[in-house]
Design a protein around this motif. Structure first.
Motif, PDB file in Angstrom:
ATOM      1  N   GLY A 172      95.360  69.998   5.331  1.00  0.00           N
ATOM      2  CA  GLY A 172      96.149  71.003   4.280  1.00  0.00           C
ATOM      3  C   GLY A 172      96.688  69.901   3.303  1.00  0.00           C
ATOM      4  N   LYS A 173      96.625  68.715   3.400  1.00  0.00           N
ATOM      5  CA  LYS A 173      97.134  67.764   2.663  1.00  0.00           C
ATOM      6  C   LYS A 173      95.993  67.074   1.714  1.00  0.00           C
ATOM      7  N   GLY A 174      96.521  66.293   0.948  1.00  0.00           N
ATOM      8  CA  GLY A 174      95.522  65.788  -0.229  1.00  0.00           C
ATOM      9  C   GLY A 174      94.603  64.592   0.418  1.00  0.00           C
ATOM     10  N   LEU A 175      93.394  64.370   0.006  1.00  0.00           N
ATOM     11  CA  LEU A 175      92.656  63.507   0.209  1.00  0.00           C
ATOM     12  C   LEU A 175      92.929  62.088  -0.392  1.00  0.00           C
ATOM     13  N   SER A 176      92.525  61.135   0.289  1.00  0.00           N
ATOM     14  CA  SER A 176      92.886  59.724  -0.319  1.00  0.00           C
ATOM     15  C   SER A 176      92.507  59.678  -1.704  1.00  0.00           C
ATOM     16  N   PRO A 177      93.027  58.902  -2.487  1.00  0.00           N
ATOM     17  CA  PRO A 177      92.225  58.553  -3.935  1.00  0.00           C
ATOM     18  C   PRO A 177      90.934  57.914  -3.907  1.00  0.00           C
ATOM     19  N   GLN A 178      90.914  57.127  -2.925  1.00  0.00           N
ATOM     20  CA  GLN A 178      89.446  56.420  -2.638  1.00  0.00           C
ATOM     21  C   GLN A 178      88.423  57.494  -2.341  1.00  0.00           C
ATOM     22  N   PRO A 237      83.702  70.124 -17.664  1.00  0.00           N
ATOM     23  CA  PRO A 237      84.763  69.169 -17.130  1.00  0.00           C
ATOM     24  C   PRO A 237      86.004  69.529 -16.666  1.00  0.00           C
ATOM     25  N   VAL A 238      86.705  70.629 -17.249  1.00  0.00           N
ATOM     26  CA  VAL A 238      87.910  71.090 -17.109  1.00  0.00           C
ATOM     27  C   VAL A 238      87.751  71.393 -15.399  1.00  0.00           C
ATOM     28  N   GLN A 239      86.711  72.237 -15.206  1.00  0.00           N
ATOM     29  CA  GLN A 239      86.737  72.570 -13.642  1.00  0.00           C
ATOM     30  C   GLN A 239      86.516  71.386 -12.678  1.00  0.00           C
ATOM     31  N   LEU A 240      85.855  70.209 -13.175  1.00  0.00           N
ATOM     32  CA  LEU A 240      85.813  69.103 -12.121  1.00  0.00           C
ATOM     33  C   LEU A 240      87.154  68.404 -12.290  1.00  0.00           C
ATOM     34  N   ALA A 241      88.068  68.325 -13.337  1.00  0.00           N
ATOM     35  CA  ALA A 241      89.209  67.811 -13.316  1.00  0.00           C
ATOM     36  C   ALA A 241      90.089  68.818 -12.326  1.00  0.00           C
ATOM     37  N   GLU A 242      89.993  70.159 -12.296  1.00  0.00           N
ATOM     38  CA  GLU A 242      90.891  70.875 -11.601  1.00  0.00           C
ATOM     39  C   GLU A 242      90.583  70.626 -10.236  1.00  0.00           C
ATOM     40  N   PHE A 243      89.118  70.560 -10.086  1.00  0.00           N
ATOM     41  CA  PHE A 243      88.808  70.112  -8.604  1.00  0.00           C
ATOM     42  C   PHE A 243      89.423  68.946  -7.816  1.00  0.00           C
ATOM     43  N   TYR A 244      89.492  67.680  -8.847  1.00  0.00           N
ATOM     44  CA  TYR A 244      89.887  66.581  -8.490  1.00  0.00           C
ATOM     45  C   TYR A 244      91.482  66.741  -7.996  1.00  0.00           C
ATOM     46  N   THR A 245      92.255  67.455  -8.970  1.00  0.00           N
ATOM     47  CA  THR A 245      93.464  67.559  -8.762  1.00  0.00           C
ATOM     48  C   THR A 245      93.740  68.417  -7.487  1.00  0.00           C
ATOM     49  N   TRP A 246      93.314  69.452  -7.309  1.00  0.00           N
ATOM     50  CA  TRP A 246      93.348  70.210  -6.013  1.00  0.00           C
ATOM     51  C   TRP A 246      92.975  68.988  -4.688  1.00  0.00           C
TER      52      TRP A 246
END
Length: 226
Positions: free
Chosen positions: A51-57, A32-41
């Motif tokens: 190079g910017k973030g993806l949308s929350p959607q 789970p922690v790897q998924l959480a880090e992946f979502y944050t990234w």
């Protein structure tokens, strides 16, 4: 069991977003922690193009896809648990849909007047229909006597499958819409013009019965329309 457009979108999320970051991790070792880090990234710098973030959607779509895949892995006994169940994906802010204001609608129609875009724009403004639904409308879907139309199908487009007519998205999408006089008048005028073109083509004119096709009667690809 997926629609072609949905499958294409899932494959894009896997190839572009998921595999480059998580593909090196063995399925049985994914935590789970790897998924959480992946979502944050993904939220901060996951867009490979900018190079910017993806949308929350988009990140939520990724989470749901991963969750489905890992649920299947548990069912196939490839993992004992689904790590996605222990991770909370970002929640996108639900935006209120605002209709186009009257003066801007008038300006839009004035700008599109005498172009092929006028009727689909007018249809969209008067009905709120989706792009593919407008391009999939047939004359048989129009009830001129009672001034209404029924949404029965949509025109979809995928990279591999090309153009394809498909049923409405769900039961709610299959609906009947009352039409204002301005749209009825425009449709009658458009049908008369289309009949002249149909006569010029003769038996070679496609028998799709489409209300808004290309000039030769073939379906108008949604991506080209946009």
């Amino acid at each position: 069991n997926l629609g072609e457009k949905t499958f294409e979108r899932y494959k894009q999320l896997v190839d572009v977003n998921i595999n480059p970051r998580l593909g090196v991790i063995q399925l049985c070792k994914l935590q789970p922690v790897q998924l959480a880090e992946f979502y944050t990234w993904s939220c901060t710098e996951g867009n490979r193009r900018t190079g910017k973030g993806l949308s929350p959607q988009t990140v939520l779509h990724i989470h749901r896809l991963l969750s489905k895949a890992l649920k299947q892995a548990v069912m196939w006994q490839l993992r004992p648990t689904n790590p996605a169940n222990a991770v909370q994906a970002p929640r996108p802010v639900r935006k209120e849909v605002k209709p186009v204001e009257e003066d801007r609608s008038a300006l839009l129609l004035e700008t599109a007047d005498n172009t092929a875009l006028f009727l689909p724009i007018l249809t969209g403004l008067c009905t709120g229909m989706r792009r593919g639904e407008i391009l999939g409308l047939r004359w048989s879907d129009i009830d001129f006597e009672n001034a209404r139309l029924t949404v029965n199908q949509a025109l979809g487009q995928t990279r591999q499958g090309g153009l394809k007519f498909k049923p409405t998205k769900n039961k709610k999408s299959h609906r009947t819409i009352k039409l204002p006089e301005c749209l009825i008048a425009a449709l009658i005028e458009h049908r008369a013009s289309q009949d002249k073109i149909r006569k010029l083509f003769g038996p070679d004119y496609p028998k799709f019965d489409l209300m808004i096709p290309l000039e030769d009667g073939t379906p108008w690809p949604p991506d080209e329309f946009t």
